[in-house]
Design a protein around this motif. Sequence first.
Motif, short mmCIF file in Angstrom:
data_model
loop_
_atom_site.label_atom_id
_atom_site.label_comp_id
_atom_site.label_asym_id
_atom_site.label_seq_id
_atom_site.Cartn_x
_atom_site.Cartn_y
_atom_site.Cartn_z
N SER A 77 12.58 4.76 -2.75
CA SER A 77 11.82 5.27 -3.89
C SER A 77 10.45 4.64 -4.04
O SER A 77 10.26 3.46 -3.75
N HIS A 78 9.51 5.45 -4.51
CA HIS A 78 8.14 5.05 -4.85
C HIS A 78 7.91 5.34 -6.32
O HIS A 78 8.66 6.11 -6.92
N ASP A 79 6.84 4.78 -6.88
CA ASP A 79 6.47 5.08 -8.26
C ASP A 79 5.71 6.41 -8.34
O ASP A 79 5.75 7.09 -9.35
N MET A 80 4.99 6.76 -7.28
CA MET A 80 4.18 7.98 -7.23
C MET A 80 4.59 8.82 -6.03
O MET A 80 5.31 8.37 -5.16
N ALA A 81 4.07 10.05 -5.97
CA ALA A 81 4.36 10.94 -4.85
C ALA A 81 3.86 10.33 -3.55
O ALA A 81 2.76 9.78 -3.49
N ILE A 82 4.66 10.43 -2.51
CA ILE A 82 4.34 9.84 -1.21
C ILE A 82 3.51 10.83 -0.41
O ILE A 82 3.87 11.99 -0.28
N GLU A 83 2.40 10.34 0.13
CA GLU A 83 1.48 11.19 0.89
C GLU A 83 1.64 11.01 2.39
O GLU A 83 1.34 11.93 3.16
N SER A 84 2.05 9.82 2.86
CA SER A 84 2.11 9.58 4.30
C SER A 84 3.17 8.53 4.63
O SER A 84 3.58 7.75 3.77
N ILE A 85 3.59 8.56 5.91
CA ILE A 85 4.62 7.64 6.37
C ILE A 85 4.38 7.34 7.85
O ILE A 85 3.87 8.18 8.58
N ALA A 86 4.71 6.12 8.27
CA ALA A 86 4.59 5.74 9.69
C ALA A 86 5.68 4.73 10.01
O ALA A 86 6.10 3.95 9.16
N SER A 87 6.15 4.77 11.27
CA SER A 87 7.15 3.78 11.71
C SER A 87 6.51 2.86 12.73
O SER A 87 5.60 3.26 13.47
N SER A 88 7.00 1.63 12.78
CA SER A 88 6.47 0.63 13.72
C SER A 88 6.93 0.96 15.13
O SER A 88 7.91 1.67 15.33
N PRO A 89 6.24 0.41 16.15
CA PRO A 89 6.65 0.66 17.53
C PRO A 89 8.11 0.29 17.82
O PRO A 89 8.78 0.96 18.58
N GLY A 90 8.63 -0.75 17.18
CA GLY A 90 10.02 -1.15 17.39
C GLY A 90 11.00 -0.44 16.47
O GLY A 90 12.19 -0.70 16.50
N ASN A 91 10.51 0.44 15.60
CA ASN A 91 11.32 1.19 14.65
C ASN A 91 12.11 0.33 13.68
O ASN A 91 13.14 0.74 13.17
N GLU A 92 11.61 -0.87 13.42
CA GLU A 92 12.28 -1.76 12.46
C GLU A 92 11.52 -1.85 11.15
O GLU A 92 11.96 -2.50 10.22
N MET A 93 10.33 -1.21 11.08
CA MET A 93 9.52 -1.22 9.87
C MET A 93 8.98 0.18 9.60
O MET A 93 8.71 0.93 10.52
N LEU A 94 8.86 0.50 8.31
CA LEU A 94 8.22 1.74 7.87
C LEU A 94 7.10 1.38 6.92
O LEU A 94 7.20 0.41 6.16
N LEU A 95 6.04 2.16 6.94
CA LEU A 95 4.98 2.07 5.95
C LEU A 95 4.95 3.40 5.20
O LEU A 95 5.05 4.46 5.82
N THR A 96 4.84 3.34 3.88
CA THR A 96 4.70 4.55 3.09
C THR A 96 3.47 4.39 2.21
O THR A 96 3.26 3.33 1.62
N GLY A 97 2.66 5.42 2.14
CA GLY A 97 1.47 5.42 1.30
C GLY A 97 1.60 6.45 0.21
O GLY A 97 2.03 7.58 0.46
N ASP A 98 1.23 6.08 -1.02
CA ASP A 98 1.42 7.03 -2.12
C ASP A 98 0.10 7.54 -2.69
O ASP A 98 -0.98 7.15 -2.27
N ARG A 99 0.23 8.41 -3.65
CA ARG A 99 -0.90 9.12 -4.25
C ARG A 99 -1.84 8.20 -5.02
O ARG A 99 -3.01 8.51 -5.19
N MET A 100 -1.36 7.06 -5.48
CA MET A 100 -2.20 6.14 -6.25
C MET A 100 -2.83 5.06 -5.38
O MET A 100 -3.48 4.15 -5.88
N GLY A 101 -2.61 5.12 -4.06
CA GLY A 101 -3.26 4.18 -3.15
C GLY A 101 -2.44 2.96 -2.78
O GLY A 101 -2.95 2.06 -2.13
N ASP A 102 -1.18 2.92 -3.17
CA ASP A 102 -0.33 1.79 -2.82
C ASP A 102 0.37 2.04 -1.48
O ASP A 102 0.74 3.17 -1.15
N VAL A 103 0.54 0.98 -0.70
CA VAL A 103 1.26 1.04 0.57
C VAL A 103 2.47 0.12 0.45
O VAL A 103 2.35 -1.03 0.01
N ARG A 104 3.64 0.63 0.81
CA ARG A 104 4.85 -0.18 0.80
C ARG A 104 5.31 -0.43 2.23
O ARG A 104 5.31 0.48 3.05
#
Length: 162
Positions: A77-104
């Motif tokens: 879950s995010h606080d805002m709508a998610i705009e983008s997603i990426a996985s790391s080369p080893g597939n052990e990490m994800l990055l998610t970016g939301d509409r308010m500019g936060d990256v998790r």
Amino acid sequence: DQVDLAMIAAIGRKTVMEGSGSVSRAAREKRIIGCSCEFAAISGKHKVVKIWSMKHVDRNPLEECNLVDITMEQELSHDMAIESIASSPGNEMLLTGDRMGDVRLWCCGKNVFLPSSSRQWTCQRVFSWRSKFDLMSVDDSMQFAITSIEFLGENIFVTGSK
């Protein structure tokens, strides 16, 4: 992508075990070639990333049913709508970016006390361009929506906004 690599590996195994014609035959007969993987998906204006697993199931190909079981494993879950997603080369990490500019940053782990449990994703860190105490309008914040995100190696990432 992990799904693409899993499919390529499954096609390679089928070709080695059954010959090059087996892949064409499976496509003509509309059969799925044995493939197991995990993938993440976002849709529309949702605040959730869904983690899915696809597992190959050995069944009689003449039966009218899927040869894979697809199940949703977890929702992130995010606080805002998610705009983008990426996985790391080893597939052990994800990055998610939301509409308010936060990256998790999400990291995958397994419960060492329950070895048979599935992998679990947890949010390890939130990167933000603003302080939590800054007051800004929604329109000002949305100018920095994370519309693209990508890993540049194992521990470095880059984002883009509108």
